[in-house]
Design a protein around this motif. Structure first.
Motif, PDB file in Angstrom:
ATOM      1  N   UNK A   1       0.806  -1.218   0.000  1.00 19.95           N
ATOM      2  CA  UNK A   1       0.000   0.000   0.000  1.00 19.95           C
ATOM      3  C   UNK A   1       0.847   1.280   0.000  1.00 19.95           C
ATOM      4  N   UNK A   2       1.872   1.408   0.842  1.00 18.19           N
ATOM      5  CA  UNK A   2       2.664   2.660   0.788  1.00 18.19           C
ATOM      6  C   UNK A   2       3.247   2.938  -0.587  1.00 18.19           C
ATOM      7  N   UNK A   3       3.788   1.916  -1.221  1.00 25.95           N
ATOM      8  CA  UNK A   3       4.366   2.095  -2.558  1.00 25.95           C
ATOM      9  C   UNK A   3       3.303   2.488  -3.583  1.00 25.95           C
ATOM     10  N   UNK A   4       2.146   1.808  -3.524  1.00 21.51           N
ATOM     11  CA  UNK A   4       1.091   2.087  -4.496  1.00 21.51           C
ATOM     12  C   UNK A   4       0.496   3.474  -4.268  1.00 21.51           C
ATOM     13  N   UNK A   5       0.294   3.858  -3.012  1.00 24.38           N
ATOM     14  CA  UNK A   5      -0.251   5.185  -2.712  1.00 24.38           C
ATOM     15  C   UNK A   5       0.681   6.286  -3.204  1.00 24.38           C
ATOM     16  N   UNK A   6       1.971   6.123  -2.966  1.00 24.15           N
ATOM     17  CA  UNK A   6       2.917   7.125  -3.444  1.00 24.15           C
ATOM     18  C   UNK A   6       2.903   7.232  -4.969  1.00 24.15           C
ATOM     19  N   UNK A   7       2.714   6.106  -5.629  1.00 22.83           N
ATOM     20  CA  UNK A   7       2.675   6.122  -7.089  1.00 22.83           C
ATOM     21  C   UNK A   7       1.481   6.947  -7.589  1.00 22.83           C
ATOM     22  N   UNK A   8       0.300   6.671  -7.046  1.00 20.91           N
ATOM     23  CA  UNK A   8      -0.885   7.382  -7.527  1.00 20.91           C
ATOM     24  C   UNK A   8      -0.900   8.841  -7.081  1.00 20.91           C
ATOM     25  N   UNK A   9      -0.355   9.129  -5.906  1.00 22.50           N
ATOM     26  CA  UNK A   9      -0.217  10.530  -5.520  1.00 22.50           C
ATOM     27  C   UNK A   9       0.721  11.257  -6.481  1.00 22.50           C
ATOM     28  N   UNK A  10       1.723  10.553  -6.991  1.00 20.79           N
ATOM     29  CA  UNK A  10       2.646  11.176  -7.930  1.00 20.79           C
ATOM     30  C   UNK A  10       2.039  11.462  -9.284  1.00 20.79           C
ATOM     31  N   UNK A  11       0.894  10.855  -9.579  1.00 17.92           N
ATOM     32  CA  UNK A  11       0.230  11.122 -10.858  1.00 17.92           C
ATOM     33  C   UNK A  11      -0.596  12.400 -10.837  1.00 17.92           C
ATOM     34  N   UNK A  12      -0.848  12.944  -9.656  1.00 17.25           N
ATOM     35  CA  UNK A  12      -1.665  14.150  -9.549  1.00 17.25           C
ATOM     36  C   UNK A  12      -0.869  15.345 -10.069  1.00 17.25           C
ATOM     37  N   UNK A  13      -1.504  16.142 -10.878  1.00 17.63           N
ATOM     38  CA  UNK A  13      -0.873  17.339 -11.436  1.00 17.63           C
ATOM     39  C   UNK A  13      -1.661  18.574 -10.997  1.00 17.63           C
ATOM     40  N   UNK A  14      -0.968  19.471 -10.340  1.00 17.64           N
ATOM     41  CA  UNK A  14      -1.543  20.759  -9.957  1.00 17.64           C
ATOM     42  C   UNK A  14      -0.821  21.840 -10.740  1.00 17.64           C
ATOM     43  N   UNK A  15      -1.537  22.595 -11.514  1.00 18.34           N
ATOM     44  CA  UNK A  15      -0.945  23.614 -12.376  1.00 18.34           C
ATOM     45  C   UNK A  15      -1.090  24.993 -11.746  1.00 18.34           C
ATOM     46  N   UNK A  16       0.027  25.689 -11.661  1.00 18.70           N
ATOM     47  CA  UNK A  16       0.008  27.076 -11.216  1.00 18.70           C
ATOM     48  C   UNK A  16      -0.122  27.985 -12.427  1.00 18.70           C
ATOM     49  N   UNK A  17      -0.894  29.039 -12.329  1.00 16.31           N
ATOM     50  CA  UNK A  17      -1.032  29.950 -13.476  1.00 16.31           C
ATOM     51  C   UNK A  17       0.275  30.674 -13.754  1.00 16.31           C
ATOM     52  N   UNK A  18       0.479  31.049 -14.996  1.00 15.55           N
ATOM     53  CA  UNK A  18       1.676  31.775 -15.379  1.00 15.55           C
ATOM     54  C   UNK A  18       1.674  33.194 -14.850  1.00 15.55           C
ATOM     55  N   UNK A  19       2.865  33.763 -14.774  1.00 15.11           N
ATOM     56  CA  UNK A  19       2.975  35.125 -14.262  1.00 15.11           C
ATOM     57  C   UNK A  19       2.323  36.139 -15.191  1.00 15.11           C
TER      58      UNK A  19
END
Length: 236
Positions: A128-146
């Motif tokens: 579970x720890x390995x799998x959770x870290x993998x799927x958390x790593x797939x999340x993309x949060x985009x910051x708006x450009x300056x």
């Protein structure tokens, strides 16, 4: 002829007092820094809590589905090996004794299968720890450009600092049908149930602005005339 004196414009530096405790700038207090940190935490809770919940639900669902599928593959291999072992026991017993296998041999083979399935489930859950870290790593949060207009010219009123209604709110990037697209596998580890609280929840706290100035003392001391000295002071 006397030389003309050049008058230089003196730059007067006037730093504002602390916006919270009203101390002079020379004191270099940390009230504004602490207030800003508290304001950032409050804004993060108000604006990002729903995003965190959505991400956590998405990651949890995919991790559970992966673990269950991984466990299913392991058990299928182990059951196939068990069936081959049982066929070998049956063929050997009929070849030498013309009878089915002894019950003790069948019981021993089934116990071995049960231990193997328990080991497969334990090894699956430990991933579970390995799998959770993998799927958390797939999340993309985009910051708006300056250069984004929403960043360069935010729709905030300069008079009262209030946001205009109907502003654009950015959402986290997650597949829209990722949570309910997998119904063919029943989850063995359901989410924790909502437990009733034996101790009542504390009353809702009023969120104050941490950057608001401290209230000034409005108590005014009236003028008290001096007390007249005793009559003996004048030697009458």
């Amino acid at each position: 002829m006397y030389p003309r004196e050049k008058h230089r414009n003196k730059v007067i530096r006037m730093d504002p007092d602390c916006a919270i405790c009203h101390a002079p700038a020379t004191h270099a207090c940390d009230c504004e820094a602490k207030g800003l940190e508290a304001a950032v935490q409050q804004a993060e809770i108000r604006m990002m809590q729903t995003v965190y919940t959505e991400i956590r639900t998405w990651v949890r669902g995919h991790a559970q589905d992966y673990i269950l599928e991984y466990f299913r593959l392991l058990t299928e291999r182990r059951k196939a090996a068990h069936n081959q072992h049982m066929e070998h026991l049956t063929a050997t017993a009929y070849h030498y004794y013309h009878a089915p296998p002894h019950p003790s041999e069948i019981q021993q083979a089934q116990a071995t299968l049960k231990r193997g399935i328990d080991e497969d489930w334990q090894s699956s859950v430990q991933r579970y720890p390995e799998v959770l870290e993998y799927f958390f790593g797939l999340i993309e949060l985009q910051l708006p450009g300056e250069d984004d207009p929403a960043v360069k010219d935010p729709p905030l009123s300069a008079m009262n600092g209030a946001a205009r209604k109907g502003g654009n709110r950015r959402n986290s990037i997650i597949a829209p049908d990722s949570v309910h697209e997998r119904n063919r596998i029943s989850r063995r580890t359901p989410p924790p149930p909502a437990l009733e609280r034996r101790t009542p929840a504390p009353p809702s706290m009023h969120i104050t602005n941490p950057m608001a100035p401290a209230p000034r003392s409005t108590r005014r001391q009236g003028y008290r005339p001096p007390t007249a000295p005793p009559q003996s002071f004048y030697n009458y």
